[in-house]
Design a protein around this motif. Structure first.
Motif, mmCIF file in Angstrom:
data_model
loop_
_atom_site.group_PDB
_atom_site.id
_atom_site.type_symbol
_atom_site.label_atom_id
_atom_site.label_comp_id
_atom_site.label_asym_id
_atom_site.label_seq_id
_atom_site.Cartn_x
_atom_site.Cartn_y
_atom_site.Cartn_z
ATOM 1 N N VAL A 47 -3.081 -6.831 0.288
ATOM 2 C CA VAL A 47 -2.613 -5.845 -0.971
ATOM 3 C C VAL A 47 -4.077 -5.398 -1.389
ATOM 4 C CG1 VAL A 47 -0.460 -6.518 -0.988
ATOM 5 C CG2 VAL A 47 -2.587 -8.069 -2.687
ATOM 6 N N GLU A 52 -0.751 1.737 -7.255
ATOM 7 C CA GLU A 52 0.447 1.763 -7.536
ATOM 8 C C GLU A 52 1.748 2.768 -6.747
ATOM 9 O OE1 GLU A 52 3.699 0.158 -10.350
ATOM 10 O OE2 GLU A 52 1.369 0.245 -10.105
ATOM 11 N N LEU A 55 1.968 0.764 -3.331
ATOM 12 C CA LEU A 55 2.989 -0.625 -3.781
ATOM 13 C C LEU A 55 4.026 -0.280 -3.279
ATOM 14 C CD1 LEU A 55 0.425 -1.775 -6.811
ATOM 15 C CD2 LEU A 55 0.703 -3.209 -4.364
ATOM 16 N N LYS A 56 4.195 0.713 -4.203
ATOM 17 C CA LYS A 56 5.915 1.311 -4.378
ATOM 18 C C LYS A 56 6.303 2.231 -3.078
ATOM 19 C CE LYS A 56 5.907 1.064 -9.288
ATOM 20 N NZ LYS A 56 6.891 -0.576 -9.326
ATOM 21 N N GLU A 67 5.485 -4.099 -2.375
ATOM 22 C CA GLU A 67 5.574 -4.432 -3.703
ATOM 23 C C GLU A 67 6.706 -5.801 -3.244
ATOM 24 O OE1 GLU A 67 5.164 -3.419 -8.458
ATOM 25 O OE2 GLU A 67 7.112 -2.467 -7.778
ATOM 26 N N ALA A 134 3.256 -5.953 -9.051
ATOM 27 C CA ALA A 134 3.039 -7.043 -7.819
ATOM 28 C C ALA A 134 1.929 -7.728 -8.938
ATOM 29 C CB ALA A 134 2.699 -6.291 -7.107
#
Length: 203
Positions: A47, A52, A55-56, A67, A134
């Motif tokens: 990661v 963002e 992650l999503k 996430e 996360a």
């Protein structure tokens, strides 16, 4: 009389050893520590520097994002370790060892094998986690993993003879620790799969 005395001393030593608490071997302890450290590093490497949007990102509505994978790892880490702690509060039950189906190596292999899919418990679903991000999940994961590594380094508990019989299988406490490590690696592989998707954001 002298021979009898020697025999009595020998018997007392044997009896003491049979009743003494069995601790982990150096090989078992080193393997668990190495496995826990390596899989922890694997989670963070997977990661590192993700935005963002990355992650999503979800490949589809029914797939987890990076996430969500992280939230699941952190939630499961805490829940599985609680099971180990609970088992160690109870008396050792070596008679249950006959119900253990996996060797240590086979257990790790089975957990890490993502060709066999299974649905997690509702309580471990990312949507039901207590983490808002996360970053929060990772911080909690690291805190719990570091505690677990410290425990393995120092414990003198008889992990092999504390056996838990659960719906997911029968394992001794040492195997549960290996399961925790392998579980995080299983979902690190899942994260890598998300990142490999052709539509994964560039940044």
């Amino acid at each position: 009389m002298k021979t009898t005395g020697i025999l009595l001393i020998a018997l007392s030593i044997i009896t003491y050893k049979s009743n003494a608490q069995a601790t982990l071997t150096t090989t078992e302890r080193d393997y668990a520590i190495r496995s826990l450290a390596e899989t922890e590093a694997g989670v963070f490497a997977s990661v590192k520097d993700l935005s963002e949007a990355q992650l999503k990102f979800k490949a589809s509505a029914d797939k987890w994002s990076v996430e969500e994978c992280v939230k699941h790892i952190a939630t499961a880490e805490k829940a599985l370790w609680a099971m180990v702690e609970e088992s160690l509060k109870k008396p050792a039950n070596p008679d249950k060892r006959a119900e253990i189906k996996f060797t240590d190596a086979d257990l790790v292999k089975a957990v890490e094998d993502r060709s066999h899919r299974s649905k997690t418990f509702a309580a471990l679903e990312p949507a039901n986690s207590n983490y808002d991000s996360a970053a929060e999940a990772l911080a909690n994961f690291k805190q719990n993993r570091d505690k677990l590594i410290a425990f393995v380094k120092n414990t003198q508990d008889d992990l092999r003879n504390h056996v838990s019989v659960l719906p997911i299988g029968t394992y001794d406490a040492y195997q549960f620790i290996l399961l925790i490590s392998a579980h995080s690696n299983r979902h690190t592989q899942q994260i890598d799969g998300v990142k490999a998707n052709a539509r994964f954001p560039k940044k």
